[in-house]
Structures are given as structure tokens and as C-alpha cells.
Scaffold this motif. Structure first.
Motif, PDB file in Angstrom:
ATOM      1  N   LYS A 181      14.079   1.127 -10.242  1.00 25.23           N
ATOM      2  CA  LYS A 181      14.199  -0.170 -10.785  1.00 25.23           C
ATOM      3  C   LYS A 181      14.233  -0.265 -12.369  1.00 25.23           C
ATOM      4  O   LYS A 181      13.919   0.793 -12.936  1.00 25.23           O
ATOM      5  N   PRO A 182      14.804  -1.319 -12.710  1.00 22.36           N
ATOM      6  CA  PRO A 182      14.852  -1.328 -14.175  1.00 22.36           C
ATOM      7  C   PRO A 182      13.383  -1.348 -14.932  1.00 22.36           C
ATOM      8  O   PRO A 182      12.363  -1.731 -14.172  1.00 22.36           O
ATOM      9  N   ARG A 183      13.486  -0.859 -15.910  1.00 23.99           N
ATOM     10  CA  ARG A 183      11.945  -0.556 -16.808  1.00 23.99           C
ATOM     11  C   ARG A 183      12.197  -1.195 -18.098  1.00 23.99           C
ATOM     12  O   ARG A 183      13.189  -1.284 -18.487  1.00 23.99           O
ATOM     13  N   SER A 184      10.930  -2.000 -18.381  1.00 24.37           N
ATOM     14  CA  SER A 184      10.798  -2.284 -19.797  1.00 24.37           C
ATOM     15  C   SER A 184       9.809  -1.464 -20.639  1.00 24.37           C
ATOM     16  O   SER A 184       9.185  -0.809 -19.879  1.00 24.37           O
ATOM     17  N   TYR A 185       9.950  -1.633 -22.085  1.00 28.76           N
ATOM     18  CA  TYR A 185       9.056  -1.097 -22.768  1.00 28.76           C
ATOM     19  C   TYR A 185       7.604  -1.460 -22.409  1.00 28.76           C
ATOM     20  O   TYR A 185       6.562  -0.599 -22.636  1.00 28.76           O
ATOM     21  N   ARG A 186       7.515  -2.681 -21.766  1.00 33.07           N
ATOM     22  CA  ARG A 186       6.106  -2.991 -21.382  1.00 33.07           C
ATOM     23  C   ARG A 186       5.683  -2.350 -20.184  1.00 33.07           C
ATOM     24  O   ARG A 186       4.247  -2.242 -19.911  1.00 33.07           O
ATOM     25  N   ASP A 187       6.494  -1.749 -19.463  1.00 31.05           N
ATOM     26  CA  ASP A 187       6.060  -1.018 -18.405  1.00 31.05           C
ATOM     27  C   ASP A 187       5.609   0.421 -18.602  1.00 31.05           C
ATOM     28  O   ASP A 187       4.897   1.273 -17.937  1.00 31.05           O
ATOM     29  N   LEU A 188       5.949   0.882 -19.922  1.00 34.23           N
ATOM     30  CA  LEU A 188       5.644   2.382 -20.262  1.00 34.23           C
ATOM     31  C   LEU A 188       4.182   2.170 -20.930  1.00 34.23           C
ATOM     32  O   LEU A 188       3.951   1.443 -21.547  1.00 34.23           O
ATOM     33  N   PRO A 189       3.647   3.410 -20.634  1.00 35.04           N
ATOM     34  CA  PRO A 189       4.047   4.729 -20.013  1.00 35.04           C
ATOM     35  C   PRO A 189       4.005   4.510 -18.460  1.00 35.04           C
ATOM     36  O   PRO A 189       3.104   3.874 -17.867  1.00 35.04           O
ATOM     37  N   VAL A 190       4.929   5.106 -17.663  1.00 36.18           N
ATOM     38  CA  VAL A 190       5.010   5.174 -16.384  1.00 36.18           C
ATOM     39  C   VAL A 190       4.485   6.650 -15.857  1.00 36.18           C
ATOM     40  O   VAL A 190       4.893   7.614 -16.211  1.00 36.18           O
ATOM     41  N   ARG A 191       3.256   6.810 -15.313  1.00 33.21           N
ATOM     42  CA  ARG A 191       2.548   7.984 -14.848  1.00 33.21           C
ATOM     43  C   ARG A 191       2.616   8.033 -13.175  1.00 33.21           C
ATOM     44  O   ARG A 191       2.010   7.475 -12.589  1.00 33.21           O
ATOM     45  N   LEU A 192       3.462   9.267 -12.863  1.00 33.61           N
ATOM     46  CA  LEU A 192       3.728   9.438 -11.245  1.00 33.61           C
ATOM     47  C   LEU A 192       2.830  10.763 -11.068  1.00 33.61           C
ATOM     48  O   LEU A 192       3.444  11.789 -11.662  1.00 33.61           O
ATOM     49  N   ALA A 193       2.000  10.849  -9.985  1.00 31.90           N
ATOM     50  CA  ALA A 193       1.287  11.865  -9.703  1.00 31.90           C
ATOM     51  C   ALA A 193       1.454  12.257  -8.253  1.00 31.90           C
ATOM     52  O   ALA A 193       1.654  11.337  -7.112  1.00 31.90           O
ATOM     53  N   GLU A 194       1.823  13.468  -7.891  1.00 29.24           N
ATOM     54  CA  GLU A 194       1.906  13.922  -6.377  1.00 29.24           C
ATOM     55  C   GLU A 194       1.271  15.383  -6.301  1.00 29.24           C
ATOM     56  O   GLU A 194       1.531  16.275  -6.930  1.00 29.24           O
ATOM     57  N   PHE A 195       0.548  15.559  -5.330  1.00 32.30           N
ATOM     58  CA  PHE A 195       0.304  16.921  -4.718  1.00 32.30           C
ATOM     59  C   PHE A 195       1.613  17.407  -4.039  1.00 32.30           C
ATOM     60  O   PHE A 195       1.623  17.294  -2.756  1.00 32.30           O
ATOM     61  N   GLY A 196       2.418  17.921  -4.623  1.00 26.79           N
ATOM     62  CA  GLY A 196       4.114  18.089  -4.098  1.00 26.79           C
ATOM     63  C   GLY A 196       4.178  19.421  -3.689  1.00 26.79           C
ATOM     64  O   GLY A 196       3.957  20.448  -4.325  1.00 26.79           O
ATOM     65  N   THR A 197       4.382  19.909  -2.172  1.00 26.40           N
ATOM     66  CA  THR A 197       4.754  21.207  -1.945  1.00 26.40           C
ATOM     67  C   THR A 197       6.412  21.570  -2.256  1.00 26.40           C
ATOM     68  O   THR A 197       7.158  20.956  -2.075  1.00 26.40           O
ATOM     69  N   VAL A 198       6.301  22.736  -2.947  1.00 30.14           N
ATOM     70  CA  VAL A 198       7.649  23.086  -3.123  1.00 30.14           C
ATOM     71  C   VAL A 198       7.983  24.531  -2.725  1.00 30.14           C
ATOM     72  O   VAL A 198       6.968  25.204  -2.362  1.00 30.14           O
ATOM     73  N   TYR A 199       9.001  25.037  -2.765  1.00 27.03           N
ATOM     74  CA  TYR A 199       9.658  26.072  -1.991  1.00 27.03           C
ATOM     75  C   TYR A 199      10.253  27.242  -3.136  1.00 27.03           C
ATOM     76  O   TYR A 199      11.243  26.668  -3.602  1.00 27.03           O
ATOM     77  N   ARG A 200      10.231  28.404  -3.312  1.00 26.94           N
ATOM     78  CA  ARG A 200      10.840  29.366  -3.786  1.00 26.94           C
ATOM     79  C   ARG A 200      10.909  30.641  -3.149  1.00 26.94           C
ATOM     80  O   ARG A 200       9.742  30.971  -2.316  1.00 26.94           O
ATOM     81  N   TYR A 201      12.124  31.256  -2.952  1.00 32.47           N
ATOM     82  CA  TYR A 201      12.280  32.541  -2.261  1.00 32.47           C
ATOM     83  C   TYR A 201      11.962  33.738  -3.276  1.00 32.47           C
ATOM     84  O   TYR A 201      13.105  34.214  -3.689  1.00 32.47           O
ATOM     85  N   GLU A 202      10.840  33.935  -3.303  1.00 33.42           N
ATOM     86  CA  GLU A 202      10.305  35.159  -3.991  1.00 33.42           C
ATOM     87  C   GLU A 202      10.609  36.199  -3.025  1.00 33.42           C
ATOM     88  O   GLU A 202      10.812  36.341  -1.964  1.00 33.42           O
ATOM     89  N   GLN A 203      11.126  37.538  -4.007  1.00 31.39           N
ATOM     90  CA  GLN A 203      11.359  38.807  -3.118  1.00 31.39           C
ATOM     91  C   GLN A 203      10.171  39.264  -2.480  1.00 31.39           C
ATOM     92  O   GLN A 203       9.032  39.106  -3.008  1.00 31.39           O
ATOM     93  N   SER A 204      10.439  39.822  -1.250  1.00 31.07           N
ATOM     94  CA  SER A 204       9.187  40.404  -0.623  1.00 31.07           C
ATOM     95  C   SER A 204       8.312  41.399  -1.396  1.00 31.07           C
ATOM     96  O   SER A 204       7.189  41.283  -1.252  1.00 31.07           O
ATOM     97  N   GLY A 205       8.869  42.122  -2.070  1.00 37.34           N
ATOM     98  CA  GLY A 205       8.043  42.983  -3.136  1.00 37.34           C
ATOM     99  C   GLY A 205       7.310  42.279  -3.967  1.00 37.34           C
ATOM    100  O   GLY A 205       6.406  42.969  -4.675  1.00 37.34           O
ATOM    101  N   GLU A 206       7.558  41.122  -4.308  1.00 42.80           N
ATOM    102  CA  GLU A 206       6.837  40.499  -5.186  1.00 42.80           C
ATOM    103  C   GLU A 206       5.668  39.414  -4.825  1.00 42.80           C
ATOM    104  O   GLU A 206       4.822  38.836  -5.588  1.00 42.80           O
ATOM    105  N   LEU A 207       5.804  39.115  -3.303  1.00 34.58           N
ATOM    106  CA  LEU A 207       4.451  38.439  -2.915  1.00 34.58           C
ATOM    107  C   LEU A 207       3.352  39.085  -2.856  1.00 34.58           C
ATOM    108  O   LEU A 207       3.144  40.466  -2.735  1.00 34.58           O
ATOM    109  N   SER A 208       2.461  38.325  -3.141  1.00 38.44           N
ATOM    110  CA  SER A 208       1.015  38.785  -3.426  1.00 38.44           C
ATOM    111  C   SER A 208      -0.121  37.776  -2.858  1.00 38.44           C
ATOM    112  O   SER A 208      -0.523  36.964  -3.901  1.00 38.44           O
ATOM    113  N   GLY A 209      -0.539  37.987  -1.501  1.00 37.42           N
ATOM    114  CA  GLY A 209      -1.545  36.877  -1.362  1.00 37.42           C
ATOM    115  C   GLY A 209      -1.274  35.481  -1.366  1.00 37.42           C
ATOM    116  O   GLY A 209      -0.216  34.824  -1.388  1.00 37.42           O
TER     117      GLY A 209
END
Length: 683
Positions: A366-394
């Protein structure tokens, strides 16, 4: 003549053929004996490399009578010298292996943060049983004091030399990895010759006796699991035997604290190969720790006016192409998912590698005004990386993890206050866990690297803003490290030293003028002048990722968590079956008071129950007997201080609630000398 400028301002005249060793000898025989390498015009060099040639190379022309260099001699006291010696020790280890076993093919032997390794291909299966023989042969090589000699060969000569030595990996590396190099360097000590850029100490004798082989593991040629599997021998070396002994003691302590072992013993997490490598299954006790941390952080976020958001675990490849995460980090991401359903033909999706592009699209919703800022968005977000098998550690190196992520969109004028607030929150979180021994690393851009996006002007602006904020806060041991920036902006990393002296890069705050730009996502807000303006973006994660952070915490506390964080805070123990009913009443009272509490009502002797509670690392045990039932008391037993005596239940509740509220952390050992940094999960 060549002018040599020394660190104290002294200038000396030498022939262009003079080496750093010649300069050291001119200063004094003691320095010539102790010098192991040199820094010439800011670059490490061999001690016996001609200084005139280095000056000419730096100038891009032949040496002249007016040439000059700045020289700093390195001795064993200089931190840089240790890495050079370890690299030389890797060559000595490879030489010893080749003496002991037939048909050895060499791969690479780099220095690591706390030692070095070398990858070998040979028929014999190396094991720790071979270490004594390899070390004995290394001692012979060191005692022989063979000089390290540098040879420069043409491309054709280098390939012919490696073929003659039956070193196929080296031939391939020259032909592919070094395809642009017309002259290649080799180093020889004794009968051993290896393709190597250097730099090296003058001779094997400078290594001394303080080295140790540590372990052997599998590895793939150039990390490609479709290629040859190699045997990687890890080792370490120091200039001083006392330092080696301290390091080995630290390694033994680390083994006792290994989160993979403690995680299993304490039933915190598990990894199932049926589910997949690098994917954590949180068990109830581990989930309790994670939930407690998340609740604590969510309270902080509410107080600091963050808005919680949720985003999906996948997104179109196009989203990450705009952000630059794809294909820049293609090798460490899961392969795109191709959609073939009607209406989505040709669309490709990625498992989410980062949360920030999703949060950007929420800002753009949506459109934002200077009056809206700062906008602070927080999330416990799950992400994925394909680490090499030899680099995995617990839990500390995984393929799926949840970041305590947030992104702030603000005006230029708000950057200082918002960035400071992120740093203060990170400090507060670390302090609440007793992790007060940390330094702050300012990751800036390496001007010579092509890794970074955005203009030089934007980078200078971002780095200046970050530096100004950090300097105003008097952060501990703050230092700028070029080359450590994220690809889109500079950052401040919290590098924490745990209680046995190891360093971990945990919390991070990053300043970003690039992703909001018109070249990327084109973020805007309407200013007070009624004109569009570009916001500034701040990325921050006080913990980094829940998996990695809790893995570090397990080792930091050796599984003995403080009361406020412990998965099982209290355990009620009965003296006999006669007090079971009262014990269950106490357990219920403690539960209603907000504690995670269990009861041990078995008919075993009290001493055995107490020993089991100590082994299970329960912070407090509440012992109840018939007299306690009559008097409405409990006998409180502290895991650290032992028996605290009997007290009314209400008094015990108040005491323990106060400890939880204060987030008291007790009995954390003093740190040993710092070990190298373990990096976090951020791109």
C-alpha cells in the motif's frame, strides 16, 4: 638503490635484490633469527623474496633507482605469522603422508580458523591410528630444517611438472581453476614439491614441536559430491607448546559440551535421516527452550512497536532475482520448483532463502507516507539453504532454520535512532543470557570485490552512517573488517565469546540502501514535500537463527540452563510414598505460579532421586516429606549451591519467580583465550 621504510619511520637504503631477511640481518642477528615472514606495502611476502621485484610489481614496471617499499617484519609474536606457519605445517604433513603411503594424490591444504587441513586421495584408509606415525615423520622433517623454496613456472611447465608427479588434481586445477594464470608458483621443501601461492616461513625448523593431528573426515574434490571422495586430515600448530596444550584442553572441554551429544542426552532435539539431513525435529524439552526465547523476544518487539507478520515458505524465483539472492547464492539454495499446472506453466518457485524480499512486498502492499515511518515488520520466519552434507553440524549448520528476523523501513533522518535501537535490543538479549563477553565487528565492503551491489556513493553513505551510530554507543572492541559486509549493505555483527573461549557470530544489524532502490524494488514513501522518496531499510536479527543460537547456548551452558530458560525448571521429590499427595499439591501450586515442573514420586531412595536430578541438570529440586506436609513447606535444593533448607511454599515461589523475572544467570565459567569465529546464517 631501494628505500626501505620501517614502521618506526626509519628509512634504509638497499640494493634492489635485497630481501626482508637482509633487512632483518642489517638491524640485528636476533631479529634475523626470529623473523618468519614480512609485510611489504601491505601484502604478506616470503622473508627471502627480493624487495625490488615486489616494488616493481606494485608499480607495474621494472624496478628503478627511486623505488621504495614499506616493510614490516613478522616474528612469532605477530598474529599473522601463525597462519603462515600453519600453512607451512600443512605442507610438512602432506610430505609426511607421501613418505609413509604410496600413490598419494594431493588436493588442497588451506589454513582454517584454528588450524589447517589437507585433502588426500590414497588407497589406505587413514585413521587416528596413523597419526602417531605421521607426526613422527613430521618431526623428522622439522628437525631437518629444510628451506621452503619458491619456484615460478610457466603454465606449460607447471602442467608438465604436475603430470610427471602424477598429481592429477593439480593438473585439473591449473587447467580450470587457474585458467587465466600464465605463471604459477610452487614451493619445495626437501623432496616435496607442491603447487601453492604461498606464503611460507623460511624453513621447516621454524615450525617447532607444537603441532598435533586432530581428526580425519571425508571430503569431495572441490566440494562436489559427484566427484572423488577424499580423506581430509585436520591438524593444528602453534609456536608455543603451552598454547597448543591450552587449545587441546579447550577441544576436550568442547567435546564434553557438544550440543549434538547433550541434545540427545537431554532430549532437546533429534535429526531423522528419513526426514532429511540438516532438518531439526524439536523435542518437547527443546521446544520449551525455543518457545521461552520466542516469547521473550515477542515481548521486546511489542514494547518497541514492531508489527508481527507471516510470510510463506516459498516464493517465485523472480522475487529473489529482483533482490539479487538468485542466482548470486544459487549454489547454496535448493533447486527451483517448476510448476506445470494449468495457469502456472513455466513459473518457478524457490524454498525461501531469506525473509527480506517478502517483507519488502508487504511494505509495497500500500502507499506509504512519511507519517507512517518507521515501519517495523517482525517475523520468526523459516528459511532454507542447501548446505553441503559435509558442512552440516547438528543445530549449528542446518538446511532449514528459523530467524528472529525483522526489517525496518525508515527515513534518512530516522536511521541513527533506529539502528541504535536494534543494537541496544541485541545487547539486552545477549546480556539476559549471560553472554556479556562479545565484540562488535563492522562488516564493510571490500572495494576490490565484485560481490556487492549498488554504487560506491551509496556504500560510502551507508558505511559512514553505520560507523557514526556505532561510535556514539561506545560498543566493546569495535573494529572495521573490510569484506565482511552483506552484498547489499554494511553491517554490525555481534561476535560472542562463550564460556570456554570460542567465538560465535550471532546477532546482526544491517543497513541497506540498495534493496529499496529503483534498481531493485523501487520502494517509496511520500514526504512532507508531497514528493516520492526512497526509504532506508534495516535488517536485524538479535539471535540470528533459533537453531544455531540454541545449539550455541547448549554448549555455552553445557546443558545447564539458567532457571528462566530451563526446559524443566523444577522437580518435586518425595521422601516416601506417604508424602506423594502433598508433593502433587506442591507441583500444582508451582505449575499455577508459571513454572515448568515435574514430580518424581517413585518409591526409590531420596539420594538416588537427587543424583538423577543433578544428572538431568534440573535448576531446583523441591524435596517434600511428612513434616513438610504438616508445615506447608518444601526443602529447596539448588543445583549449584545444594540444600537451601526448608521454607514455606509461598516463599519458595516468590524466590524462584524473582530469579526468573531477573533472568539471573549463574555459574558460567570464565572464558579461555578466544578461538576463531564461527559464522552465522546471514547472506
Amino acid at each position: 638503490m631501494l628505500t626501505v621504510k620501517l614502521p618506526d619511520g626509519t628509512e634504509k637504503q638497499f640494493e634492489p635484490t635485497a630481501t626482508a631477511y637482509d633487512v632483518a640481518a642489517d638491524i640485528g642477528p636476533g631479529l634475523a633469527k626470529s623473523a618468519v615472514a614480512a609485510v611489504v606495502d601491505g601484502e604478506q611476502q616470503d622473508l627471502k623474496a627480493p624487495l625490488g621485484g615486489i616494488a616493481a610489481n606494485c608499480a607495474g614496471e621494472a624496478a628503478s633507482d627511486e623505488a621504495s617499499v614499506e616493510l614490516r617484519l613478522l616474528t612469532k609474536r605477530d598474529p599473522e605469522a601463525l597462519a603462515i606457519m600453519r600453512h607451512s605445517c600443512a605442507h610438512v604433513m602432506a610430505q609426511a603422508v607421501m613418505r609413509l603411503f604410496d600413490g598419494v594424490s594431493l588436493a588442497f591444504g588451506p589454513v582454517t580458523g584454528n588450524g589447517f587441513y589437507y585433502d588426500f586421495n590414497l588407497d589406505h584408509a587413514l585413521s587416528e591410528e596413523d597419526f602417531a606415525a605421521i607426526e613422527a615423520e613430521m618431526k623428522k622433517i622439522v628437525k631437518a630444517d629444510e628451506p621452503f623454496e619458491r619456484l615460478s613456472l610457466s603454465r606449460d611447465e607447471a602442467i608438465a611438472t604436475c603430470k610427471e608427479m602424477n598429481q592429477g588434481f593439480k593438473v585439473e586445477h591449473i587447467e580450470t581453476g587457474l585458467a587465466e594464470e600464465q605463471t604459477l608458483s610452487f614451493y619445495r621443501q626437501g623432496e616435496f614439491l607442491d603447487l601453492c601461492r604461498g606464503k611460507h616461513i623460511p624453513s621447516t625448523g621454524h615450525i617447532g614441536k607444537a603441532f598435533k593431528l586432530l581428526s580425519v573426515a571425508g571430503a569431495y574434490w572441490k566440494g562436489d559430491n559427484s566427484r572423488e571422495q577424499l580423506q581430509r586430515v585436520y591438524a593444528t600448530a602453534f609456536f608455543d607448546k603451552k598454547e597448543l596444550k591450552a587449545h587441546l584442553t579447550q577441544l576436550e572441554e568442547a567435546k564434553k559440551r557438544d550440543h549434538r551429544v547433550l541434545g540427545k542426552q537431554l532430549e532437546l532435539f533429534t535429526i531423522s535421516q528419513t526426514v532429511g539431513s540438516g532438518l531439526i525435529l524439536w523435542l518437547p524439552k527443546g521446544a520449551a527452550i525455543r518457545q521461552t526465547l520466542e516469547d521473550y523476544l515477542k515481548d521486546e518487539l511489542r514494547q518497541r512497536d514492531y508489527d508481527a507478520v507471516y510470510t510463506p515458505n516459498i516464493g517465485k524465483v523472480e522475487l529473489y532475482q529482483i533482490s539479487g539472492h538468485y542466482p548470486y547464492y544459487k549454489e547454496s539454495q535448493f533447486a527451483p520448483i517448476e510448476m506445470h499446472q494449468q495457469g502456472e506453466e513455466g513459473d518457478k518457485y524457490l524454498l525461501k532463502p531469506m525473509n527480506c524480499p517478502h517483507h519488502i512486498m508487504i511494505y509495497k502492499s500500500k502507499p506509504r507516507s512519511y507519517r507512517d515511518l518507521p515501519v517495523r515488520l517482525a517475523e520468526f520466519g523459516t528459511v532454507y539453504r542447501y548446505e553441503q552434507s559435509g558442512e552440516l553440524s547438528g543445530m549449528t549448520r542446518v538446511r532449514g532454520f528459523t530467524q528472529d528476523d525483522a526489517h525496518i523501513f525508515c527515513t534518512d533522518e530516522q536511521v541513527a535512532e533506529e539502528f541504535r535501537g536494534c543494537l541496544e535490543m541485541t545487547q539486552k538479549v545477549l546480556n539476559s543470557l549471560g553472554m556479556t563477553n562479545y565484540r562488535v565487528r563492522l562488516g564493510f565492503r571490500d572495494p576490490d570485490s565484485k560481490k556487492y551491489v549498488g554504487s560506491e556513493e551509496v556504500w560510502d553513505r551507508a558505511e559512514a552512517a553505520l560507523k557514526e551510530v556505532c561510535e556514539s554507543m561506545d560498543l566493546p572492541d569495535m573494529a572495521i573488517e573490510p569484506g565482511e559486509a552483506a552484498f547489499y549493505g554494511p553491517k554490525a555483527d555481534f561476535v560472542v565469546t562463550d564460556c570456554i573461549g570460542r567465538e560465535w557470530q550471532l546477532g546482526t544489524v544491517q543497513l541497506d540502501y540498495n534493496l529499496p532502490s529503483t534498481e531493485r524494488f523501487g520502494l517509496e514513501y511520500t514526504g512532507a514535500d508531497n514528493q516520492p522518496h526512497q526509504p532506508v531499510m534495516i535488517h536485524r536479527a538479535p539471535l540470528g537463527s533459533m537453531e544455531r543460537f540454541i545449539g550455541v547456548l547448549i554448549e555455552h551452558f553445557a546443558g545447564a540452563f539458567p532457571l528462566w530458560l530451563a526446559p524443566e525448571q523444577l522437580r518435586v521429590l518425595t521422601v516416601s510414598e506417604k508424602s506423594e499427595e502433598y508433593g502433587k499439591q506442591v507441583q500444582q501450586q508451582m505449575k499455577e505460579a508459571g513454572f515448568r515442573v515435574t514430580g518424581d514420586y517413585r518409591g526409590q531412595k531420596l539420594g538416588a532421586k537427587i543424583r538423577e536430578g543433578q544428572i538431568d541438570l534440573i535448576p531446583y529440586m523441591l524435596v517434600v516429606g511428612e513434616k513438610d506436609a504438616e508445615n506447608g513447606t518444601v526443602t529447596v535444593r539448588d543445583r549449584i549451591e545444594g540444600d537451601l533448607g526448608a521454607m514455606p511454599v509461598a516463599e519458595a515461589i516468590a524466590k524462584l519467580q524473582a530469579e526468573v523475572a531477573d533472568k539471573t544467570v549463574r555459574q558460567v565459567a570464565e572464558a579461555a583465550p578466544a578461538a576463531p569465529v564461527e559464522q552465522g546464517d546471514g547472506y
